[in-house]
Design an enzyme around this catalytic site. Structure first.
Site, PDB file in Angstrom:
ATOM      1  CG  ASP A  78     -23.907  -6.871   2.143  1.00 45.46           C
ATOM      2  OD1 ASP A  78     -24.178  -6.098   3.079  1.00 45.46           O
ATOM      3  OD2 ASP A  78     -23.300  -6.506   1.119  1.00 45.46           O
ATOM      4  CD  GLU A 145     -21.243  -1.505   3.399  1.00 41.13           C
ATOM      5  OE1 GLU A 145     -20.531  -0.505   3.580  1.00 41.13           O
ATOM      6  OE2 GLU A 145     -20.756  -2.644   3.205  1.00 41.13           O
TER       7      GLU A 145
END
Length: 483
Positions: A78, A145
């Site tokens: 991400d 994350e």
């Protein structure tokens, strides 16, 4: 993005260009994960995905190197979605508009996603490059994350066979990381109390133009926090009986807020004095932050009057608590010169249906430091009549000063570039600390290329540093010792 394909190393930039073309903000990574899965399968690589969205890809050793210690290369899927106020961008649908700007690659009006897209691109390039020499290799790409470390929290034992983990989520060429801070989110809620708006003139007050940045890696740089600056002005305006209808600031708990705004009702007799107060404090802010915030702006715009405003009691409790809320560096490390030990970031303020929501991210290299700021935050907001819940706590990564892979990276860097790297502990939340719960025996290290302005629309990655990162990564893989 055609310019990116001309950069070196070609494979890394090819994959980064593809990553930029597929929207992948936190919690919306599946399209990118699906493309990577299809690509890896087409390359004949073993690939699988776990229940929390982590991807695992396996590449056999180069013939003759099967006896080397198996390595896990790791990045996260991400990116942080941040855009300038004047940039229309839907991070769930629109590609990142990346381009070359001199010695850097950056994006138009948004975060670039070099954090951790360049590291991810390097992992994929290692998988794709059949000329590289390496032992048994696995790539771990974790989910979510940036907003909760969901993938790292959910990583199960037994999925991976590696003995060494190389994390690619660091952001400074010449620095190699052997530890990181842990953290916890503070979620604060004030029940919304509204009353009929009084007669007066309505304004929107905005603080904008700040640099922002990473709430860990940039917290020590003296940058302004738009939430704190706005609250400071609103607190000064209390003497003029200014009413507060709503307040909003920041978008992510792990980004230093760049913009904040409030809707106000000012008594007619106080308008001139209020405008003078805004002008005076704007000058003070610009003087105080001249070195770090050259584009700081405070705007006051007349708007339609709101139907309701916050009760005086809520306004006063809210502003008092936000004014007193700790923010920035709380303590520097005694054992590591120049390293932040404990910090906190007043990242988000939102006026919602039924509540005013506030979120802070507390970080510390030591659990006791994190606990102290957690207790301070809870005590403050409890006294102010708010609820305070702490979520998403994650541990730090304790340094291993005798790490074999650290010594290998240090020696390889010196061999390649003729100087010794700085061995560091980073004041940011790498996933390495969480990995230790499932894989306690992993020997871990983190390094990456130079990235500036991470978590902000000023994000950029240094082109030469990406090439040096690739050289270091591939040489380290070639020199991993036998089991």
């Amino acid at each position: 993005m055609a310019q990116l394909s001309s950069l070196s190393p070609t494979l890394v930039w090819h994959f980064f260009e593809k990553i930029c073309s597929i929207p992948h903000p936190s919690k919306h990574e599946q399209a990118l994960a699906s493309w990577i899965t299809e690509w890896a399968s087409s390359e004949g690589l073993a690939v699988k995905q776990d229940k929390v969205g982590n991807l695992f890809i396996k590449k056999p050793a180069t013939p003759g190197m099967e006896n080397r210690k198996p390595v896990v290369l790791q990045a996260h899927l991400d990116m942080v979605p941040q855009a300038n106020a004047d940039t229309a961008h839907d991070f769930t649908k629109d590609p990142i508009d990346a381009y070359v700007d001199g010695e850097w690659v950056t994006a138009r009006g948004t975060t670039l996603g070099a954090d951790n897209g360049v590291g991810m691109a390097a992992c994929l390039a290692v998988l794709a490059d059949k000329s590289l020499k390496h032992g048994p290799l696995e790539v771990l790409l974790t989910s979510d994350e940036e907003t909760g470390m969901t993938g790292a929290f959910g990583l199960e034992a037994g999925w991976l066979e590696g003995e060494i983990l190389i994390n690619t989520d660091s952001e400074e060429d010449g620095e190699v990381y052997m530890g990181c801070a842990g953290g916890v989110d503070a979620n604060i809620r004030f029940p919304l109390e509204l009353t009929a708006a009084p007669v007066g003139e309505a304004f929107e007050l905005q603080v904008k133009g700040l640099v922002g940045g990473h709430s860990g890696g940039d917290i020590h740089r003296g940058r302004g926090n738009a939430n704190k600056l706005l609250v400071r002005l609103l607190k000064a305006a209390q003497a003029l009986n200014v009413e507060l209808a709503e307040i909003h600031g920041g978008t992510l708990r792990n980004a230093i807020p760049r913009e904040a705004r409030a809707t106000l009702v000012v008594p007619g007799a106080s308008v001139a004095e209020f405008k003078a107060l805004v002008d005076r404090l704007t000058g003070i802010y610009q003087t105080e932050l001249a070195a770090t915030e050259p584009h700081l702006t405070v705007l006051l715009t007349q708007v339609a009057a709101p139907a309701k405003v916050m009760s005086a009691a809520l306004r006063d409790r809210l502003l008092d608590a936000l004014m007193a809320c700790p923010n920035g560096v709380m303590r520097m490390s005694d054992s590591m010169t120049g390293v932040v030990e404990t910090s906190t970031n007043l990242g988000v303020i939102k006026t919602l249906d039924g509540e005013v929501y506030v979120q802070c991210l507390i970080r510390s290299l030591i659990d006791s430091g994190r606990d102290q700021i957690e207790q301070m935050t809870r005590s403050l907001f409890t006294l102010a009549g708010a609820s305070c819940e702490f979520t998403g706590a994650y541990p730090g990564w304790a340094p291993n000063v005798s790490s074999p892979v650290m010594e290998l990276v240090r020696g390889t860097y010196e061999e390649l570039f003729g100087s010794r790297p700085n061995i560091m502990v980073i004041h940011a939340g790498l996933e390495c600390g969480l990995f230790k719960s499932a894989y306690p025996e992993w020997d871990m290290v983190s390094f990456g290329p130079t990235i500036r302005g991470a978590h902000s629309p000023d994000e950029k990655v240094h082109i030469v540093a990406v090439e040096r990162f690739w050289q270091l990564l591939t040489r380290v893989l070639e020199q991993i010792p036998a089991k």
